[in-house]
Design an enzyme around this catalytic site. Structure first.
Site, PDB file in Angstrom:
ATOM      1  N   PHE A 112      11.850 -31.891 -16.869  1.00 30.53           N
ATOM      2  CA  PHE A 112      12.167 -32.079 -18.285  1.00 30.53           C
ATOM      3  C   PHE A 112      12.411 -33.554 -18.532  1.00 30.53           C
ATOM      4  CE2 PHE A 112      14.634 -32.640 -22.087  1.00 30.53           C
ATOM      5  CZ  PHE A 112      13.925 -31.867 -22.989  1.00 30.53           C
ATOM      6  N   ASP A 166      14.488 -40.537 -13.449  1.00 31.89           N
ATOM      7  CA  ASP A 166      14.994 -40.126 -14.756  1.00 31.89           C
ATOM      8  C   ASP A 166      16.438 -39.662 -14.563  1.00 31.89           C
ATOM      9  OD1 ASP A 166      15.751 -38.955 -17.120  1.00 31.89           O
ATOM     10  OD2 ASP A 166      13.857 -37.916 -17.467  1.00 31.89           O
ATOM     11  N   LYS A 187      21.669 -40.224 -22.841  1.00 24.88           N
ATOM     12  CA  LYS A 187      22.784 -39.277 -22.997  1.00 24.88           C
ATOM     13  C   LYS A 187      24.161 -39.956 -22.927  1.00 24.88           C
ATOM     14  CE  LYS A 187      20.386 -34.996 -22.485  1.00 24.88           C
ATOM     15  NZ  LYS A 187      19.253 -34.700 -21.637  1.00 24.88           N
TER      16      LYS A 187
HETATM   17  C1  LIG Z   1      17.820 -34.817 -22.146  1.00 24.93           C
HETATM   18  C2  LIG Z   1      16.850 -35.411 -21.208  1.00 24.93           C
HETATM   19  C3  LIG Z   1      15.817 -36.264 -21.646  1.00 24.93           C
HETATM   20  C4  LIG Z   1      15.521 -36.512 -23.107  1.00 24.93           C
HETATM   21  O1  LIG Z   1      16.554 -37.107 -23.801  1.00 24.93           O
HETATM   22  P1  LIG Z   1      16.591 -37.017 -25.408  1.00 24.93           P
HETATM   23  O2  LIG Z   1      17.703 -37.944 -25.788  1.00 24.93           O
HETATM   24  O3  LIG Z   1      16.856 -35.597 -25.772  1.00 24.93           O
HETATM   25  O4  LIG Z   1      15.258 -37.486 -25.898  1.00 24.93           O
HETATM   26  C5  LIG Z   1      15.009 -36.854 -20.689  1.00 24.93           C
HETATM   27  N1  LIG Z   1      15.194 -36.609 -19.381  1.00 24.93           N
HETATM   28  C6  LIG Z   1      16.156 -35.800 -18.922  1.00 24.93           C
HETATM   29  C7  LIG Z   1      16.309 -35.580 -17.455  1.00 24.93           C
HETATM   30  C8  LIG Z   1      17.014 -35.151 -19.814  1.00 24.93           C
HETATM   31  O5  LIG Z   1      17.951 -34.305 -19.365  1.00 24.93           O
END
Ligand SMILES: *Cc1c(COP(=O)(O)O)cnc(C)c1O
Length: 397
Positions: free
Chosen positions: A141, A226, A255
């Protein structure tokens, strides 16, 4: 004030149906506790997918935000502001990377990392433009843009949104040999979550990230971590890669960087990588704005000063030990690191989530069978005990 029922009905009437929230309305929050319009209190065990590591309305973050709000909120990058420099300096120190590129959402930071890797592949590695390939993992994700869903394996995120962006190759998560086999002369990067969050808190085999690092270095491809969900202390280290003393070439962050107040994201890498950008090649109107930088800067100061990684590690160990004492044959596995914990059931977890919420604990299932427990890092032991009593009661069978 509208009742919960009325608020939900109105949201469903006028809002697009792209989410199916639990039937809980939150009107106020402090730390790990939130309240609905009827005055019922809940422990927040989701923390907005780790964006609320500091809890709701952390007083110092709110103060930093208010002070900056009264002074200056936006310059665009057409001009300098006095906060971006401190934000970049601090994030550079936290990541050990020379350069920072600020954006807003996590998805934008991922996109920025993909653009960086493609350009680096062309300019530095010499892969002809248009041939650059990036390897990603199944069940990843990384966000919701067209390019990001193009590399997703989740049908519901992808269906009907074609044509998809080419240039991605998918391998199983946690399998370093598969990475080695998938690399071609056109490969420029491997994008990976140190722990897969949305896939159901999937912790890779020990040594995986170390092997990935070694393979990426040997083949001259960029390792992109990520850390949007795992970063900033969530898993018991400042970044989850640090569990294996691994330093990726690019950190992707979001986040919690926004302190639970506003979207703030960034990537960090050394100059030999981020120097592929020249003026005009990439940007964002709001990226690096002084309001976001003031909150992000304060968030990072608090993380370090109060040693959030140690807090998350200790509290996580306590939490997972208590969870493992729950007796229920339908629980097949409890896994995680720090305060990012998944409880997997052999059946749908929706019924258990319903019970938890009725009893005052906010949680949500991911991929049907796994409940994620990720309370704010600032949750007190007393609050954890209260929440654990509810969780034990709700999950025992
Ligand atoms: C939440 C998330 C994203 C995307 O972040 P948004 O601020 O919702 O665009 C990307 N990578 C990971 C691992 C995430 O948990």
């Amino acid at each position: 004030m509208l009742t919960s029922k009325e608020i939900i009905a109105k949201t469903e009437k006028y809002g697009t149906n792209n989410y199916h929230p639990k039937e809980v309305v939150i009107v106020s929050g402090r730390g790990a506790v939130v309240k609905n319009p009827e005055g019922k209190e809940y422990f927040d065990m989701l923390s907005a997918y780790s964006a609320l590591n500091f809890g709701h309305c952390h007083p110092e973050l709110v103060r930093a935000a208010k002070e900056q709000l009264d002074k200056l909120t936006l310059t665009s990058r057409a001009f300098h502001n006095e906060v971006l420099c401190d934000f970049c300096e601090k994030l550079s120190a936290l990541t050990g990377k020379e350069k920072i590129l600020p954006m807003n959402s996590g998805a934008e930071a991922v996109e920025t990392a993909l653009k960086t890797a493609r350009r680096w592949g062309n300019y530095v590695k010499g892969v002809p433009n248009g041939r650059q390939e990036i390897i990603v993992c199944a069940n990843n994700f990384h966000g919701r843009t067209i390019t990001i869903v193009s590399m997703s394996t989740d049908d519901s995120a992808k269906r009907g949104f074609g044509p998809y962006t080419p240039g991605f190759r998918t391998i199983p998560y946690g399998d370093a040999d598969a990475l080695e086999k998938a690399i071609t002369p056109d490969t420029v990067a491997f994008l990976v979550e140190p722990i897969q969050g949305e896939a159901g808190i999937i912790v890779p085999p020990a040594g995986y990230l170390k092997k990935v690092r070694e393979i990426c270095s040997r083949h001259n491809i960029l390792m992109i971590a990520d850390e949007v969900q795992t970063g900033f202390a969530r898993t018991g280290k400042m970044f989850a890669c640090m569990h294996e003393n691994v330093v990726p070439d690019i950190y992707v962050m979001g986040k919690a960087l926004g302190g639970g107040i506003l979207p703030v994201s960034a990537i960090a890498a050394d100059a030999d990588i981020l120097n592929v950008f020249e003026p005009g090649s990439h940007g964002s109107t709001f990226g690096g704005n002084p309001f976001a930088c003031a909150v992000g800067l304060k968030a990072m100061e608090i993380l370090v000063r109060d040693n959030y990684p140690a807090m998350a590690e200790e509290k996580g160990n306590y939490f997972i030990t208590k969870l493992r004492q729950i007796k229920n044959p339908e629980i097949v596995e409890i896994r995680g690191k720090g305060l990012l914990i998944g409880v997997e059931f052999s059946c749908s977890a929706a019924g258990y989530v319903k019970k938890l919420i009725e009893n005052g604990v906010l949680a949500k299932e991911t991929h049907e069978k796994t409940i994620r427990f990720a309370p704010p890092v600032i949750i007190s032991y007393e609050q954890m005990d209260q929440a654990l009593a509810i969780i034990t009661d709700s999950l025992t069978k």
